[in-house]
Design an enzyme around this catalytic site. Structure first.
Site, mmCIF file in Angstrom:
data_model
loop_
_atom_site.group_PDB
_atom_site.id
_atom_site.type_symbol
_atom_site.label_atom_id
_atom_site.label_comp_id
_atom_site.label_asym_id
_atom_site.label_seq_id
_atom_site.Cartn_x
_atom_site.Cartn_y
_atom_site.Cartn_z
ATOM 1 N N ASP A 38 39.409 38.312 18.067
ATOM 2 C CA ASP A 38 38.168 38.711 17.411
ATOM 3 C C ASP A 38 37.535 39.806 18.278
ATOM 4 O O ASP A 38 37.974 40.097 19.396
ATOM 5 C CB ASP A 38 37.227 37.522 17.219
ATOM 6 C CG ASP A 38 36.197 37.811 16.107
ATOM 7 O OD1 ASP A 38 36.001 38.990 15.748
ATOM 8 O OD2 ASP A 38 35.579 36.856 15.602
HETATM 9 C C1 NOJ Z 1 33.482 39.538 14.443
HETATM 10 C C2 NOJ Z 1 33.697 38.493 13.407
HETATM 11 O O1 NOJ Z 1 33.710 37.211 14.003
HETATM 12 C C3 NOJ Z 1 34.980 38.663 12.625
HETATM 13 O O2 NOJ Z 1 34.987 37.752 11.557
HETATM 14 C C4 NOJ Z 1 35.119 40.078 12.141
HETATM 15 O O3 NOJ Z 1 36.310 40.199 11.394
HETATM 16 C C5 NOJ Z 1 35.114 41.010 13.339
HETATM 17 N N1 NOJ Z 1 33.845 40.876 14.046
HETATM 18 C C6 NOJ Z 1 35.315 42.462 12.948
HETATM 19 O O4 NOJ Z 1 34.159 42.989 12.415
#
Ligand code: NOJ
Length: 785
Positions: free
Chosen positions: A291
């Protein structure tokens, strides 16, 4: 492994829910041809070029704390970036792709990823709302349309579906999930993946899906986002892992790690999750992306310095570093020094390249610029139908001795539409729409005034936030901008008085209340209270006090506390965040053009203190009245599992949802009252079927979601009081009956024993079929030696 697809045996009279299939990895990613191309490319790659394939940067807007200001053109030309996120549009993506294909030494295309959560340009209801339709076809349709639109925008990889089991309404990300139940979430996980990937990544309008967040992110302690998770491996396997497995089983091409630690080990550097379970046990053959910033943030988990955590993440199985800026900066030295075997990096690179080849990016790297997006009538019709099916009628009492308040009678002339959500396009669109456009949202005010003309009275009634709350939120910034839509009004009391005045003039008041979706729902939006924000509760009470019939439309995508409303308001419609067709979809249900059929995918609490709240509770030695147990009523007792100030049960339970008609269930029957353990375990196919007649006993057509729950009444490891193991949407004309069949086999009946093996033991299963998790029509199945 769950492979629940829903199919109808005979459209007319016999419906069958669930089916079992063999577990399979994505066959496209193991093709000989792709392997050959990957190996020949890998041989030519320098260390830096290999590392480049494990690096992802956001060269557009940020969807997390920004890592660095880099010169992306140069990096791409050097082969230093394998993937980019948040770069959208043919021109923007082509810009970087041309550099990658024409200037980088090995001409390896970039894979562009994006958060496509509930539609790309066309915004549909949020995932939790789609889960409320209990309609896998809707999820698949949304995913397919999103894939087409994303591809047209140069995006070949979507960070969806999010399938974290979410049992805590305090956690803002519940809105992105399929709710609390592993069975329902698994069915939907498969559908999302199928819609995005269409069984063939090489199709021009397919995208690679990314199941997230692996794993157990929804169980953050105290419902606080990013918090640690601590749970038994038994619960992890029995409940939380199931939907991710369903997505892998459906061939998902990529997996995203979660921010949380699990039992002391951060998920992004967790070999047990990423290697043991994901790769070895499940055979996942795509790649894993961290993530946002999660590799770099491992330092905050205090498990090592930068080089150490990067090594731990890579070795654990995180193949790509999303915006962490750590693989790019610290891997090379460690590999040169022999601290990380080169083979570990090679394997990560192979996994990334395989997906790129499967998507056809080497052969078709660019995107042809198309016409500007417009929500065509066809797209709107699909968005409206899907939103219609997400509406959950929580309550529908009569007023003044008449039948039910909804649908609104033709005799009603004047409607007072009141509330801060009634005309708030941004919040009706729902949280986390990167490329959606609130200008495409038809609000409730627009829809109802189109229908009623000057018979519609409107008052905003109050702000979504009080000025005090709004001031506090101003300090919270999101990519540099503070607070979003979240309107306040100059004087809430004055606005409430105006609303009361129009309510008095109308035959019925429709209150559109909710929460500011863009600031209090989604990521980093946990709450400690679950009431309506600002002065909305006061507004509701003031309008109810006029004595006029009130319909409450709840436009919030998480379970709010609706206790006062449930006691005082005759009709409550849970409408979530409906997307671009918000107004028309609510209108459809209010005026009876659509008979609501949604069912709650998550329990609604009486009080926030009940959270985490879910129906599949474990038994206790001291059960209480109102629990799903067979124990006698004992409400007056002290030494039982209970709260002293509130009931245990949900205000509106999992699976709940009313209709404008009524449905009855016959006594369910099993086709074999007894089967042997050996037969159940033998080949994974269904061994018994449970049949039930569902009848529409009312006077209008309607769709019922028939649900099957089981309880294992005697197992070596205690089992939940109820578990969903089948469901089926059944559409019935007035007076019509259909026979619904639920197959049960090892997949539905097994559980993890103390040795963490999936097993079936001699026992009796209690089985219920009905329209919600309190279903009472019952039968039994005996499993013998
Ligand atoms: C953080 C989030 O937890 C995730 O779900 C998302 O895909 C990413 N950022 C990218 O924006």
């Amino acid at each position: 492994m769950i492979k629940p697809t829903i199919r109808a045996l005979s459209a007319a009279l016999l419906l069958i829910s669930g089916s079992i299939g063999a577990f399979a990895q994505n066959a496209q990613l193991v093709s000989k041809e792709i392997d050959g191309r990957v190996e020949s490319l890998l041989k030519q790659m320098s260390l830096e070029e290999k590392i480049g394939q494990t690096v992802q940067y956001s060269a557009g807007f940020a969807t997390g704390p920004s890592a660095s200001k880099l010169t992306y053109d140069e990096l791409v030309a050097k082969g230093g970036i394998g993937s980019m996120l948040n770069v959208v549009g043919a021109d923007r993506t082509n810009h970087f792709q041309h550099i990658a294909m024409e200037k980088s030494r090995l001409h390896i295309p970039i894979i562009f990823g994006l958060d496509v959560i509930h539609g790309h340009r066309t915004t549909f209801p949020v995932p939790l709302a789609i889960a409320a339709s209990w309609n896998a076809e809707s999820a698949e349709t949304v995913a397919r349309m999103s894939a087409q639109e994303a591809r047209a925008d140069g995006v070949q990889w979507v960070f969806s579906p999010m399938v974290d089991i979410s049992r805590d309404a305090r956690w803002g990300r519940i809105i992105e999930s399929n709710g609390e139940d592993p069975y329902l979430s698994s069915v939907l996980a498969r559908a999302w993946v199928k819609g995005y990937q269409q069984g063939d990544l090489s199709k021009a309008d397919s995208v690679a899906a990314c199941v997230k967040h692996f794993a157990a992110y929804g169980a953050a302690i105290a419902g606080r986002d990013y918090n640690a998770v601590d749970m038994s491996e038994l619960t992890l396997r029995q409940v939380y892992l199931k939907p991710y497995l369903a997505a892998v089983d459906a061939g998902v091409a990529t997996v995203m790690t979660s921010f949380n630690s699990l039992n002391g080990v951060p998920a992004t550097a967790n070999p047990f999750l990423l290697t043991q379970i994901l790769r070895k046990e499940w055979g996942f053959n795509g790649f894993v992306v961290s993530d946002w910033g999660a590799v770099g943030e491992l330092r905050n988990h205090a498990i090592g310095d930068g080089p150490t955590v990067a090594r731990r993440a890579l070795e654990a199985g995180t193949d790509m570093d999303m915006e962490g800026n750590l693989y790019a900066t610290v891997l090379a030295e460690q590999i040169r020094a022999g601290k990380i075997p080169g083979s570990v990096l090679d394997e990560a690179v192979r996994r990334v390249l395989r997906v790129k080849f499967a998507l056809g990016l080497f052969d078709h790297p660019f995107t042809e610029a198309g016409p500007a997006y417009t929500p065509t009538p066809e797209k709107r019709a699909t968005a409206r139908k899907i939103a219609d099916e997400t509406m959950v009628l929580l309550k529908n009492d009569g007023v003044e001795g008449s039948g039910s308040l909804l649908p609104l009678s033709a005799k009603i002339k004047t409607v007072a539409l009141i509330g801060p959500m009634a005309d708030d396009a941004l919040d009706l669109e729902g949280a986390w729409t990167v490329t959606g456009n609130p200008r495409n949202v038809i609000t409730l005010k627009t829809a109802l005034s189109g229908r009623l003309g000057d018979k519609l009275l409107y008052a905003r009634g109050c702000g979504l936030l009080s000025p005090k709350d709004a001031a506090a939120l101003k300090g919270v910034t999101f990519t540099g901008t503070s607070t979003g839509s979240t309107g306040t009004v100059a004087d809430d009391q004055q606005s409430i008085a105006e609303a009361v005045e129009i309510a008095r003039k109308a035959d019925v008041a429709v209150l559109a209340l909710g929460e500011p979706t863009n600031w209090m729902e989604g990521e980093a939006a946990s709450r400690t209270t679950l009431g309506f924000t600002g002065a909305q509760e006061q507004l509701l009470e003031a309008v109810v006090a006029t004595g006029k019939p009130v319909v409450l439309v709840v436009l919030a995508a998480r379970p709010l506390e609706l206790k006062w409303a449930a006691e005082h308001v005759p009709a409550i419609l849970q409408a979530w965040s409906p997307g671009i067709e918000a107004g028309p979809a609510v209108e459809d249900v209010l005026f009876g053009e659509v008979n609501p059929s949604g069912k709650l995918p998550v329990s609604f609490p009486r009080a926030v203190g009940q959270e985490p709240l879910y129906y599949a509770q474990m038994p206790t030695g001291r059960p209480a009245r109102g629990d799903l147990s067979r124990m006698p009523r004992n409400a007056g007792e002290k030494f039982i599992t209970r709260y002293m100030d509130e009931e245990n049960s949900a205000l509106f339970p999992f699976g709940w949802g009313l209709s404008y008609t009524r449905f009855s269930y016959s006594q369910p029957t099993v086709d074999h009252a007894e089967v042997s353990v050996g037969k159940v375990a033998a080949d994974g196919k269904p061994v018994v079927t449970v049949g039930v007649d569902v009848k529409n006993t009312g006077s209008v057509a309607g769709t019922e979601v028939a649900q099957l729950y089981i309880r294992n009444t005697s197992a070596s490891v205690e089992q939940p009081l109820r578990e969903l193991k089948g469901f089926m949407r059944v559409t019935l004309a007035p007076g019509e009956t259909k026979h619904v069949i639920f197959p049960l086999g090892f997949e539905e009946l097994n559980f993890y024993n103390a040795a963490l093996k999936e097993t079936v033991e001699p026992t009796t299963y209690d089985i219920w079929v009905g329209g919600n998790s309190l279903a009472t029509a019952e039968t039994r199945l005996k499993i013998v030696e």
